[in-house]
Design an enzyme around this catalytic site. Structure first.
Site: not given
Lengths: 450, 523
Positions: A210-213, A216
């Protein structure tokens, strides 16, 4: 009689035992004898798709299994990292087209064999090209390419009025795949066995982070690498596309990933891992490719000659922990969009080709955009190349009914792009068009007169 | 020459620099270079083995051109060993390639000490008598032997050596070593510092499941006399507790915790495989013991003492939903415990080495470290002498295979592959090798097979007429596709044996080329 060399002196000394002698554990149409051996040479035309690790082996094995008329298609050029398994290539071949070098090397060593190389994408060839082969052998490493060839082979399958597949129109395929010490070999006979699409669930799509992983909460070295590759690159290089084959680009990603890993205290970023993650490298060794290709070619020989029973229909091989082989008989999906009788589309006789193409975009089962349409081998409209587009453009405003000769129902093929797992892929769909309000029998007659 | 790192990139990703070095040090001897042998070596030469020696006394005939890629028109009449060797050398100039024009049978008879110079011997297309003799020679000289044979649509691959021990068995699916059912004080300590009811939703959904489970297992055991959930109801209840702690539906970390809760319920201590290993008679080490068994002896002491029934911690954790900070600190905690366990084992290894009169530093730190990391995955493979198997196979196993619905064909081929050698010993040719005497050969082979089954004590087992006919039809043909398959397997096994990574096959692999229902027989 004296002219025929005795079996012991013949070039086909070993193969003859299987092709010339009768047996009880054989295929239903097995007719042993010298004619069978000669037919194999003359009419056994096999296309090898891919000239990589599997493709090189397939070509060699086919050439030494009685096949004389081979063709091979591959769009890649030889790289140094191929040399640990693609045994037809040498260091001095690096940069040359794989298909051409592979064909040349096998022809040099096995006399009497003719191999025609095709250095291009599989989508570049017209359907006609694929129809001339008796069997297609797949040595591919991507699901998309398998899916495409499968849809092409299945497009030749015809059904009778009771929706039963006509076996004589079936184009068999053998398919191999490997990863490390493991692999699979399978036989696909459209209309009889499941096709690639019937069991597409065997190949789950690759899991993406996932891009958020990435942005962030990175935790692993791979997260840092994908951050540099998928996020940071675009931030820094406005508009410039990332090229995985450009060592400078790879180096940049590696450096950025290293910085990020240091920032977060994450161990394990190396250049080798960076390449592996970014290019999604699948580890590959000579022995596994040899095993899987050999199984594929043995099945090709059996399908072509009937000299033994065939694999039914999926073999898995795992050599990592001991040695395990397993045969699974998968069943076909009778509603399969690809090997089934085709997607049924009802149309008014007034629908123009252009409207029809638009319709395919919206059709819930198809969602096919930018479609080119062919009918019985004839192009009705081609999206590319520009010359063909121009030549067929005038058909767009003509009703499809008229274009196919006013037949009340028939099969047309559409090649276009569809979106699968967020990825655009080429695909071919068989469509059964039926025109509303046309009296079948009467119109069949008029069609016959034109 | 190409940069080896690039050339071997795709395989280095599998067996690493260490595995590659082992391959590059290996010297391989091939007996008979028909397609089965040639294809075996081809795969090994491409991978970069140190040296190969091809032994074959025959000249290339026209028939060889039809099944062997390593010979061509210009080879006819020349030494097969020489031609094959030449082609193999072309594939990889880093490999030292030699050939000897001599029949393997003669070498086995007259010069048994010849084989002791090799790391491994691949013997292809040998008949029973030669296999038995060569096996004794190799066993005596401590040389690994791989037997491979292609015969029509069947064939076999068999490994023979006294013992093969593997530290890096690299199983694909193996439960991670998180110790959630038996956390050590530092892990418990870290879990104590966290607050599962943290109000910040971002912090709440980034609490790694390891900490959630350790914390909740601790809470559970406090209210259950120090015990962890064990009954079905308790396990269900425990999962309900986890679920109740969720504050939003999208909390992946809590979903992971529920899914991984079985790790809390798992019994403590070592697996039965490991239990068996540390109970092996080789654990009583002396100066002749291998490094592997010295380390197992140390491992046993560790498990019984410092380990408190557990093996040394592996030290790595899988990826999981977490904040970077929590994940990195967990990673460090696991690594520190693994390092501490390693130091204890290292000390014990050094002490044992001293006790048995060896140099205490004769086993490297790296080796001991790798051993500790893989302690739960150690493998020992032992192989019977070929002669013993032939004289007294494990009957129940053989009977089972011969009568199995799916695998009776493979079992039949095992018997028939032996029967054709008896046949050849009696009649100077293989059944069906020459045209014109098929009917006679079929009945002779049948008689031979029945005799063999009787000798083995396989009473009441019969082979089908169809299979016997089929074996005669094969007429000892070496088909290229079958040879490439068998050779592929042989080379894969060689790689596993030499790199000492992954697990080699146990027993004999019998290829069934009719429907691919092949079988592994441990006889």
């Amino acid at each position: 009689m004296a002219a025929e060399p005795t079996a012991q002196e013949s070039r086909s000394r070993d193969l003859d035992k299987l092709l010339l002698r009768p047996g009880n554990l054989v295929g239903p149409n097995f007719e042993p004898g010298p004619a069978l051996r000669d037919d194999l040479k003359e009419y056994g035309r096999v296309l090898v798709v891919g000239a990589g690790g599997l493709g090189c082996e397939l070509l060699k094995d086919l050439a030494l299994s009685g096949f004389r008329k081979l063709e091979v298609i591959d769009m890649d050029r030889i790289e140094v990292s191929n040399l640990n398994r693609q045994f037809l290539f040498r260091l001095e071949d690096v940069g040359k087209p794989k298909a051409e070098v592979a064909a040349k090397r096998v022809m040099e060593r096995v006399s009497g064999v003719n191999i025609v190389p095709h250095f291009c994408r599989i989508e570049d060839k017209e359907l006609e090209f694929y129809s001339k082969f008796s069997i297609i052998a797949l040595g591919l490493d991507s699901i998309e390419a398998r899916s495409y060839i499968n849809s092409v082979a299945c497009s030749f399958l015809e059904y009778d009025s009771d929706d039963s597949a006509l076996e004589e129109t079936s184009k068999p395929m053998v398919d191999g795949g490997t990863e490390g010490f493991q692999g699979h070999a399978r036989v696909i006979v459209p209309g009889v066995t499941p096709c690639f699409e019937c069991t597409i669930w065997l190949f789950p799509p690759q899991v993406k982070f996932p891009l958020c992983t990435l942005a962030e909460t990175p935790r692993t070295a791979a997260h840092c690498i994908e951050y540099a590759h998928l996020i940071k690159w675009d931030e820094v290089h406005s508009g410039k596309a990332f090229d995985p084959d450009d060592p400078e680009h790879m180096k940049w990603v590696y450096n950025e990933a290293t910085k990020r890993a240091e920032l977060f205290g994450i161990p394990g970023v190396t250049y080798s891992l960076t390449q592996g993650v970014v290019k999604n490298i699948i580890p590959a060794i000579a022995s596994t490719n040899a095993i899987i290709s050999a199984a594929c070619v043995l099945e090709t020989l059996k399908i072509a000659s009937g000299c033994s029973k065939t694999l039914s229909n999926y073999l898995t091989y795992n050599g990592a922990e001991g040695l395990h082989t397993e045969v699974t008989e998968f069943v076909k999906d009778k509603d399969c969009l690809v090997c089934g009788p085709g997607v049924l589309i009802q149309l008014d006789t007034s629908i123009t080709l252009e409207k029809f193409i638009d319709l395919l975009k919206e059709h819930p089962k198809l969602l096919l955009s930018k479609a080119s349409i062919t009918h019985r081998g004839k192009s009705l409209y081609m999206q590319a190349p520009p010359v063909l587009e121009e030549m067929t453009r005038s058909n767009l405003s003509i009703p499809l009914f008229d274009l196919i000769g006013k037949i009340p129902k028939d099969v047309v093929h559409a090649i276009g792009t569809t979106t699968k797992n967020d990825k655009k892929t080429s695909c071919l769909r068989k469509l059964r068009v039926v025109f509303k309000g046309v009296d079948g029998i009467a119109d069949m007659d008029t069609a016959g007169e034109t | 020459m190409a940069e080896p790192k690039t050339k071997y990139d795709r395989q280095l990703r599998i067996w690493g620099e260490q595995g590659q070095t082992a391959l590059e040090k290996a010297s391989i001897c091939l007996l008979n270079c028909g397609p089965t042998g040639s294809e075996t070596l081809k795969n090994l030469v491409l991978g970069g083995v140190g040296s190969i020696t091809v032994i074959d006394g025959s000249k290339v005939e026209l028939g060889d051109l039809g099944n062997n890629f390593m010979v061509d028109e210009s080879s006819v009449g020349k030494s097969k060993a020489k031609c094959v060797c030449q082609f193999l050398q072309e594939l990889n100039d880093a490999v030292k390639a030699k050939f000897i024009e001599e029949y393997p049978e003669a070498l086995i008879e007259t010069n048994p000490s010849f084989f002791s110079q090799f790391t491994l011997v691949v013997a292809t297309q040998l008949v029973e008598d030669s296999m038995v003799k060569l096996d004794r020679i190799c066993r005596e000289a401590n040389v690994i032997l791989v037997l491979a044979r292609s015969y029509g649509l069947t064939g076999l691959v068999r490994i023979s050596l006294k013992e093969h021990t593997v530290i890096e068995s690299k199983p694909e699916h193996f439960l991670d070593d998180l110790r959630l059912n038996n956390p050590w004080p530092e892990l418990r300590g870290l879990a104590e510092t966290i607050d599962l009811d943290v109000t910040d939703p971002v912090a709440h959904k980034h609490m790694p499941y390891v900490l959630i489970l350790v914390k909740m297992a601790e809470e559970w055991s406090k209210s259950h006399d120090g015990k962890l959930p064990s009954t079905r109801e308790e396990k269900k209840e425990f999962k309900e507790h986890i679920k109740a702690r969720m504050t939003a539906l999208d909390e992946d970390n809590y979903k992971e915790a529920i899914e991984a809760s079985f790790k809390v319920f798992a019994p403590r201590g070592i697996s039965s495989d490991l239990q068996q290993l540390i109970g092996d008679r080789f654990v009583e080490v002396d100066s002749s013991s291998s490094d592997f068994w010295v380390m197992v002896a140390a491992l046993k002491e560790f498990i019984e003492n410092e380990g408190g029934g557990e093996a040394p911690l592996e030290g790595s954790i899988p990826d999981m939903t977490s904040s970077t900070e929590h994940y990195v600190s967990l990673q460090k905690l696991y690594q520190a415990k693994a390092e501490a366990d390693f130091l204890v084992i290292e000390q014990r290894v050094r002490t044992i080495l001293k006790r048995i009169g060896r140099d205490p530093n004769s086993i490297s730190k790296t080796t001991i470290k790798s051993f500790c990391k893989n302690a739960r995955k150690l493998k020992v493979c032992r192989y019977r002498l070929v002669e013993d198997e032939f004289n007294s196979p494990v009957l129940p196993e053989l009977q089972k295979c011969l009568t199995d619905e799916d695998y009776s064909v493979a079992g039949g081929f095992y018997i028939l592959l032996r029967a054709v050698d008896r046949f050849a010993a009696n009649y100077n040719s293989f059944p069906g090798q020459f045209d014109g005497v098929m009917d006679e050969d079929i009945s002779r082979l049948k008689t031979t097979a029945v005799g063999l089954l009787n000798d083995l004590g396989c009473n009441g087992v019969t082979l089908t007429e169809d299979l016997i006919n089929e074996m005669c039809r094969f007429g000892a043909a070496e088909l290229h596709a079958v040879a490439a398959f068998i050779g592929g397997i042989a080379s894969q096994e060689v790689i596993k044996l030499i790199t000492r990574q992954f697990v080699p096959l146990s027993g004999t692999f019998i290829f069934n080329g009719i429907d691919h229902k092949s079988q592994l027989l441990s006889l």
